[in-house]
Design a protein around this motif. Structure first.
Motif, PDB file in Angstrom:
ATOM      1  N   LYS A  64       2.140   2.358  -3.215  1.00  0.00           N
ATOM      2  CA  LYS A  64       1.079   2.700  -4.019  1.00  0.00           C
ATOM      3  C   LYS A  64       0.649   1.541  -5.071  1.00  0.00           C
ATOM      4  O   LYS A  64       0.062   1.639  -6.156  1.00  0.00           O
ATOM      5  CB  LYS A  64       1.477   3.783  -4.964  1.00  0.00           C
ATOM      6  N   ARG A  65       0.802   0.319  -4.746  1.00  0.00           N
ATOM      7  CA  ARG A  65       0.433  -0.936  -5.326  1.00  0.00           C
ATOM      8  C   ARG A  65      -0.690  -1.490  -4.308  1.00  0.00           C
ATOM      9  O   ARG A  65      -0.776  -2.604  -4.033  1.00  0.00           O
ATOM     10  CB  ARG A  65       1.747  -1.785  -5.289  1.00  0.00           C
ATOM     11  N   CYS A  66      -1.583  -0.557  -4.864  1.00  0.00           N
ATOM     12  CA  CYS A  66      -3.092  -1.009  -3.829  1.00  0.00           C
ATOM     13  C   CYS A  66      -3.696  -2.180  -4.018  1.00  0.00           C
ATOM     14  O   CYS A  66      -4.019  -2.844  -3.017  1.00  0.00           O
ATOM     15  CB  CYS A  66      -3.930   0.381  -3.689  1.00  0.00           C
ATOM     16  N   GLU A  67      -3.771  -2.507  -5.411  1.00  0.00           N
ATOM     17  CA  GLU A  67      -4.772  -3.717  -5.489  1.00  0.00           C
ATOM     18  C   GLU A  67      -4.016  -4.940  -4.937  1.00  0.00           C
ATOM     19  O   GLU A  67      -4.435  -5.903  -4.653  1.00  0.00           O
ATOM     20  CB  GLU A  67      -4.953  -3.880  -7.103  1.00  0.00           C
ATOM     21  N   ILE A  73       0.750  -1.307   0.058  1.00  0.00           N
ATOM     22  CA  ILE A  73      -0.050   0.087  -0.035  1.00  0.00           C
ATOM     23  C   ILE A  73       0.795   1.117  -0.004  1.00  0.00           C
ATOM     24  O   ILE A  73       0.503   2.160  -0.701  1.00  0.00           O
ATOM     25  CB  ILE A  73      -0.927  -0.100   1.449  1.00  0.00           C
ATOM     26  N   GLY A 101      -1.629  -4.973  -2.716  1.00  0.00           N
ATOM     27  CA  GLY A 101      -1.896  -4.815  -1.092  1.00  0.00           C
ATOM     28  C   GLY A 101      -3.132  -5.126  -0.486  1.00  0.00           C
ATOM     29  O   GLY A 101      -3.236  -6.169   0.511  1.00  0.00           O
ATOM     30  N   ILE A 102      -4.260  -4.865  -1.288  1.00  0.00           N
ATOM     31  CA  ILE A 102      -5.523  -5.402  -0.987  1.00  0.00           C
ATOM     32  C   ILE A 102      -5.877  -6.937  -1.066  1.00  0.00           C
ATOM     33  O   ILE A 102      -6.282  -7.656  -0.132  1.00  0.00           O
ATOM     34  CB  ILE A 102      -6.498  -4.322  -1.535  1.00  0.00           C
ATOM     35  N   SER A 129      -6.952   3.706   1.066  1.00  0.00           N
ATOM     36  CA  SER A 129      -5.950   4.280   0.210  1.00  0.00           C
ATOM     37  C   SER A 129      -6.311   4.116  -1.328  1.00  0.00           C
ATOM     38  O   SER A 129      -5.613   4.705  -2.075  1.00  0.00           O
ATOM     39  CB  SER A 129      -4.306   3.529   0.441  1.00  0.00           C
ATOM     40  N   HIS A 130      -7.031   3.114  -1.701  1.00  0.00           N
ATOM     41  CA  HIS A 130      -7.579   3.003  -3.094  1.00  0.00           C
ATOM     42  C   HIS A 130      -8.881   3.564  -3.336  1.00  0.00           C
ATOM     43  O   HIS A 130      -9.445   3.008  -4.495  1.00  0.00           O
ATOM     44  CB  HIS A 130      -7.650   1.327  -3.123  1.00  0.00           C
ATOM     45  N   ALA A 173      -5.996   0.065   3.760  1.00  0.00           N
ATOM     46  CA  ALA A 173      -5.746  -0.174   2.400  1.00  0.00           C
ATOM     47  C   ALA A 173      -6.913   0.104   1.586  1.00  0.00           C
ATOM     48  O   ALA A 173      -6.592   0.684   0.331  1.00  0.00           O
ATOM     49  CB  ALA A 173      -5.455  -1.756   2.431  1.00  0.00           C
ATOM     50  N   TYR A 174      -8.223  -0.263   2.093  1.00  0.00           N
ATOM     51  CA  TYR A 174      -9.361  -0.027   1.177  1.00  0.00           C
ATOM     52  C   TYR A 174      -9.356   1.670   1.126  1.00  0.00           C
ATOM     53  O   TYR A 174      -9.672   2.150  -0.108  1.00  0.00           O
ATOM     54  CB  TYR A 174     -10.655  -0.349   1.786  1.00  0.00           C
TER      55      TYR A 174
END
Length: 781
Positions: A628-631, A625, A633-634, A660-661, A657-658
């Motif tokens: 910035k690699r949110c997907e 996260i 990370g989630i 941040s995305h 995490a949610y």
């Protein structure tokens, strides 16, 4: 010889010729099949050494039964003709395929892996090929690989072969030790396979020269040209695997062929002992540099391959042959009493084994998932990615502890070692030591004198102190504040029994720093107590890894002495290489310093050692996260919640995490559930306040701030309150709280300001005051 008949073979055509002999296609008139006959060349026929070598080829190959090794039917000597009859391979040699340039990476990997699987079978039989090169590899029209020519193969016990100072083998593919005429073992085949893979991917040999001596000089003295410079597009991970296979020092290479296979992405199912291998090996889908696929496609792919460290679920650790899982000892006390003792014994055995650098042992968190399980050992081993299992039982009987232990190959059910112990309670440490030493012996692990000394150390001769410590540690593993608080009393009672016993002091240090990190108590006071307890533990036992971990954590999270933090964490890992949490803490140190590449690498190591820990995996999710690699990370965070659905911390981080995305509804739902489970979670409220603000629910965000302000100053993170103000556009208030975060040495503030990825502060980063806070915290790079 064309048209003639030798024994019951009619010679049909000449297939090829080499230094050892001539190969013909022939018809087996008895069994009505077509075979290949290899005849010893006339110039070596009269040499006893040459003839003996030729016969060894047949004997070695005939002893091997594997789909990737060419089948040998018989060896015979008829009318002065000595020959081998072997299966005829319908295809071409690998030499013919690489002569025109690099292969497609997927084809190259599949060929390399099939070679490796064949060599694995040979090595398990104690046979080293010693001449792996493209001329000895055939590829059938269906893509099946067959290893030929075990003419240079010898058993691993008698593996030196030189004549007049000249090493036997194909020069360009020789390992350094083989080129020097030294003893060789299976690691020489690993080197040769590395050379072959390099050549398949680049179209060039890694070691080149005009003439044999020039090539040998290159092998001994030079490093290969970078694969990128030769146009190869394989990933850095694969290039690293090849580089390790080509390490000039055999001790720095992969020690078993399966280690290289796992590094290249072989499915654990393929490495199962005795399981049939699919005709085409499934290999990792990201060996070459490609653009990211859509998340759904990646999700499906990751379920069927190994090697992508961002899998939907934690991948089994790539630990190779010297890997072990110590399963929870079965408690034989009626009705499951004194669970703390059986679990504690299990954890202590794991701790001792983890001190051996040449072994890798799965952490207690992951193995405890199999407590009282009916899963088969092979399935457990596959899930955890290990090759060896330890099982056993424990029962307390008065002043004695009765323990059994067994070391098992889970795939063959072979019992490698077993023993029973009837020890006085005060002599229980002998059991931990013996199991660790027996494991090292069974897996042929290198054991240094220092490791042996630390494994054999007896930390206390007071059995009551030890048992009270086990009770305290039992409650510390619960990780929830209400349970953790029970641990402190047991640690203190243990110290009352033996004030010189170091582990309970480290336990107290861990207790205080855990509560401090999550703002359960006054962080300033708790951090101070943690530091004092850790230093007391180290004064009693300077080699106590757990105490070094806490001491380093203090500096990373509160003291902000970054060099001391790094030094302590590295020492903790040096003393206990198998400690997953030592790697987690070093990862957190690097995250606080803004070194996200190093943080990611360390958390990967922790994840290999503790693959089923929701908390360990959640740290990976948070790093992704922050990057910035949110997907990705989630995806990781959601899998963590499946591992531990009641973990408040995991839910809180998943909500973050949610958020941040931009998934604000999901974030709010997760964070509200986190608060419900925790009954009171002020730190989580700082994240929930931000989520309300981002979702446009301003009134609820304002109420969250009011609730936070009503708590005592130690019950929340000043940085978290600053983030809520920033999310609401209240810039001046945000900077007031950021300054307070600096003055209070807010550990969450230092960590997040170092990463500098919190979306709450997107609108503040251009303000000079923001950079000023970073500089004061010492996290501005």
């Amino acid at each position: 010889m064309l048209g003639t008949t030798v024994s019951h073979y009619r010679i049909l055509e000449k297939l090829g010729e080499g230094g050892m002999g001539v190969v013909y296609k022939a018809a087996d008139t008895q069994l009505k099949r077509t075979v290949a006959l290899k005849f010893l060349s006339p110039h070596v026929l009269g040499s006893p050494e040459g003839k003996a070598r030729f016969i060894r080829e047949a004997q070695a190959a005939a002893a091997l039964d594997h789909t990737n090794i060419c089948t040998v039917h018989e060896i015979a000597e008829i009318d002065g003709h000595t020959f081998i009859a072997m299966a005829l391979v319908d295809g071409c040699s690998l030499r013919e395929k690489v002569v025109s340039g690099p292969l497609d990476p997927d084809e190259a990997f599949e060929i390399a892996i099939q070679i490796g699987l064949g060599l694995r079978q040979a090595h398990r039989k104690g046979i080293v090929h010693r001449d792996i090169n493209p001329g000895n590899i055939m590829v059938t029209t269906e893509g099946q690989v067959k290893i030929l020519d075990f003419g240079l193969a010898r058993s691993a016990e008698h593996s030196r072969m030189t004549k007049d100072g000249v090493a036997i083998g194909t020069v360009a593919y020789m390992s350094p030790e083989q080129a020097r005429g030294e003893e060789v073992d299976e690691r020489t085949d690993i080197w040769s396979l590395g050379v072959v893979l390099y050549e398949m991917l680049t179209g060039q040999l890694p070691f080149r020269g005009t003439g044999d001596q020039a090539i040998i000089y290159s092998i001994l003295k030079e490093e290969p040209q970078g694969m990128d410079a030769l146009g190869s597009k394989v990933s850095p991970e694969v290039q690293g695997a090849i580089a390790k296979a080509l390490a000039k020092d055999p001790g720095e290479r992969y020690q078993q062929i399966e280690d290289l296979l796992v590094a290249l992405g072989v499915s654990v199912d393929v490495l199962d002992y005795g399981r049939p291998r699919p005709a085409r090996v499934r290999v990792r889908s990201a060996r070459t540099r490609r653009a990211y696929l859509p998340a759904g496609i990646v999700a499906v792919a990751l379920l069927i391959v190994i090697g992508l460290y961002l899998s939907l679920r934690p991948r089994p650790p790539s630990l190779g042959g010297k890997s072990v899982a110590v399963l929870p000892l079965e408690n034989l006390v009626a009705e499951g009493g004194n669970e703390w003792f059986s679990d504690g014994m299990t954890e202590d055995i794991i701790t001792q084994v983890a001190k051996i650098k040449d072994l890798r042992v799965i952490a207690p968190t992951s193995v405890m998932k199999y407590k009282n399980t009916e899963e088969g050992l092979a399935r457990i081993a596959r899930d955890l990615g290990v090759g060896t299992i330890v099982t056993g039982t424990v029962r307390q009987a008065g002043d004695r502890a009765l323990v059994t232990a067994r070391i098992i190959n889970p795939f063959t059910s072979e019992l490698l070692w077993a023993d029973s112990f009837d020890n006085a309670r005060g002599d229980i440490f002998a059991v931990h030591t013996e199991v660790a030493l027996q494991l090292a012996g069974a897996l042929k692990a290198r054991l240094t004198p220092d490791e042996r000394s630390r494994i054999s150390n007896v930390p206390t001769d007071n059995p009551e102190a030890y048992e009270l410590y086990l009770k305290g540690r039992h409650f510390m593993t619960k990780r929830e504040p209400i349970e953790i608080r029970k641990a402190l009393a047991f640690f203190k009672q243990s110290i009352e029994k033996d004030s010189t016993y170091a582990p309970p002091h480290a336990g107290i240090a861990n207790y205080h720093i855990t509560l401090a990190i999550y703002n359960v108590v006054n962080p300033e006071e708790a951090f101070t107590k943690a530091k004092a307890a850790a230093e007391r533990a180290l004064s009693l036992d300077p080699n106590l890894s757990e105490a070094h971990t806490v001491r380093g954590a203090y500096e990373a999270m509160h003291g902000w002495d970054w060099s001391r933090s790094e030094r302590e964490h590295r020492r903790a890992i040096e003393l206990n290489p198998g400690s997953a949490w030592a790697h987690v803490w070093l990862s957190l140190h690097w995250r606080t310093r803004g070194r996200m590449d190093a943080a990611l690498a360390e958390i990967q190591l922790a994840r290999e050692l503790d693959p089923l820990s929701g908390l360990v995996n959640s740290h990976l999710g948070m790093i992704l996260i922050a990057l910035k690699r949110c997907e990705e990370g989630i995806t990781v965070m959601e899998s963590c919640l499946e591992m531990d659905p009641y973990a408040v911390i995991i839910r809180m981080w998943l909500g973050s995490a949610y958020m941040s995305h931009g998934m604000f509804d999901q974030a709010i739902a997760e964070l509200e559930e986190s608060r419900r489970l925790a009954e009171s979670d002020e730190f989580g409220l700082t994240i929930l306040g931000r989520a309300y603000a981002f979702a446009g629910r301003r009134a609820e965000a304002e109420r969250a701030l009011e609730e936070l302000h009503a708590f005592g100053s130690h019950r929340f993170s000043p940085y978290g309150i600053a983030a809520v103000h920033a999310s609401l556009g209240q810039t001046d208030s945000a900077f007031v709280w950021l300054d307070r975060a600096y003055r209070m040495q807010d550990h969450w503030g230092a960590m997040n300001m170092a990463v500098d990825a919190d979306p709450a502060f997107d609108g503040l980063r251009s303000d000079p005051r923001y950079r000023a806070v970073q500089r004061k915290m010492g996290v501005d790079g």
